[in-house]
Design an enzyme around this catalytic site. Structure first.
Site, mmCIF file in Angstrom:
data_model
loop_
_atom_site.group_PDB
_atom_site.id
_atom_site.type_symbol
_atom_site.label_atom_id
_atom_site.label_comp_id
_atom_site.label_asym_id
_atom_site.label_seq_id
_atom_site.Cartn_x
_atom_site.Cartn_y
_atom_site.Cartn_z
ATOM 1 N N GLU A 9 -48.906 8.273 -7.326
ATOM 2 C CA GLU A 9 -47.488 8.034 -7.051
ATOM 3 C C GLU A 9 -46.816 7.546 -8.336
ATOM 4 O OE1 GLU A 9 -44.815 5.701 -3.694
ATOM 5 O OE2 GLU A 9 -46.659 4.758 -4.385
ATOM 6 N N LYS A 68 -41.943 11.325 1.044
ATOM 7 C CA LYS A 68 -42.504 10.120 1.655
ATOM 8 C C LYS A 68 -41.687 9.693 2.866
ATOM 9 C CE LYS A 68 -43.922 5.400 0.390
ATOM 10 N NZ LYS A 68 -43.928 4.395 -0.707
ATOM 11 N N CYS A 91 -48.839 6.607 -0.377
ATOM 12 C CA CYS A 91 -48.909 5.148 -0.442
ATOM 13 C C CYS A 91 -48.745 4.453 0.917
ATOM 14 C CB CYS A 91 -47.882 4.641 -1.458
ATOM 15 S SG CYS A 91 -48.230 2.975 -2.098
#
Length: 264
Positions: A40, A113, A153
Site C-alpha cells: 500500500e 479500498k 490493509c
C-alpha cells in the site's frame, strides 16, 4: 506459480519510490517470480495525507501507472500494484486503488479500498475519509490460472469481504500497518483469513521508519491455506518469495472440506 511479496520503506519522493519499486520487481523476476505484489502507498508515504492529492492520476495516465505497465510487460510479470491515488468524483478526495497489470502490460483488475480506517481515543484522532473516497465493489480476477481476490490493509479486519471471494486460490493484502497494531494483529489476521478461506495469502507491506516519522510493522509474508507462514521479511526493504501449489490447495480442501460445509 512462484509469487513475491515486496516490502518497501517508501518516502515522500514519488520518483525515488518508483525506482525502488522497479528494482524490487526486477529482483523478484530474476528469482523466478511470475506474480509480484507491492505494498500500500508504495509510490508515496507523504508528510501529510493531503500529499496524495498532488500526485493523483486518472485511469490510464501518469508516471505511476506507466512504470507498473512497463515493468509488467518487460519482466513478464503479473503485478499487483500495491495502491496508488486515483482521482475521485469529489475534487478534494482520491481513491486508494490497487491496479493489477498482466504480463502484457495491460490493466487486468482494479480494486478501490472499501473500508477506511479511523480512530479517536480522546487525545488524538485520524480519519482516512478526510482525503479518501471509499470504494464499494469487491474484485476477483484470474492471474495465470489463480483465482485472486483483492483487498487493502484495513480491509483485513472484515472477514465477510474475503468470504465473498471463496473459493479462491490467492488473496492479496497490500498494507501499511502501523507498528503498534501490526505487532499484535497482522500475522494473526493474515493466517486467519488463509485458514478460514483455505487460500494462499500474499501480504506485501511497508516496513520500517519513514521520513514522515511514521513506523510501519512490515513482516510482508506469504501464508499457505493451512495457515503456515512460507516466507516473511521482518523489517526493511526485501522480498518474501514462495510457491503457490495447486496440489496443496486441493489437499487442504479435501482433508478439511470446510468450504463445502458452509450453510450461511
Amino acid at each position: 506459480m512462484k509469487i513475491a511479496a515486496l516490502q518497501m520503506v517508501s518516502g515522500p519522493d514519488p520518483a525515488a519510490n518508483l525506482l525502488a519499486a522497479r528494482r524490487l520487481l526486477e529482483a523478484a523476476a530474476a528469482q523466478g517470480a511470475r506474480l509480484a505484489a507491492l505494498p500500500e502507498y508504495f509510490c508515496l508515504m507523504g508528510r501529510q495525507d493531503s500529499d496524495k492529492l498532488a500526485i493523483a492520476e486518472t485511469p490510464g495516465h501518469g508516471p505511476i501507472q506507466a512504470m507498473l505497465a512497463s515493468a509488467a510487460r518487460e519482466l513478464g510479470l503479473w503485478i499487483i500494484g500495491g495502491t496508488l491515488p486515483l482521482r475521485a468524483d469529489t475534487p478534494d478526495r482520491v481513491r486508494n486503488t490497487t491496479l493489477v497489470f498482466s504480463p502484457a502490460g495491460e490493466v487486468a483488475a482494479r480494486y478501490d479500498k472499501i473500508h477506511l480506517f479511523a480512530y479517536d481515543n480522546g487525545r488524538e484522532s485520524y480519519d482516512e475519509a478526510r482525503v479518501l473516497e471509499a470504494g464499494s465493489q469487491p474484485t476477483v480476477f484470474d492471474a495465470g490460472g489463480l483465482r485472486t481476490g483483492l483487498s487493502v490493509c484495513y480491509d483485513l479486519r472484515f472477514p465477510e469481504l474475503f468470504r465473498g471471494y471463496a473459493p479462491c486460490d490467492l488473496i492479496a493484502v497490500p498494507a501499511a500497518f502501523t507498528y503498534t497494531t501490526g505487532e499484535k494483529h497482522w500475522e494473526l489476521l493474515l493466517r486467519a483469513r488463509a485458514v478460514e478461506n483455505q487460500a494462499y495469502v500474499i501480504a506485501p507491506a511497508q516496513g520500517g521508519r519513514h521520513e514522515n516519522g511514521r513506523r510501519t510493522w512490515g513482516h510482508s509474508m506469504v501464508v499457505d491455506p493451512w495457515g503456515e507462514v512460507l516466507a516473511v521479511v521482518p523489517e526493511g526493504e526485501g522480498i518474501a518469495l514462495a510457491d503457490v501449489e495447486p496440489a496443496r490447495l486441493a489437499q487442504v480442501r479435501q482433508q478439511l472440506p470446510a468450504l463445502a460445509h458452509r450453510r450461511l
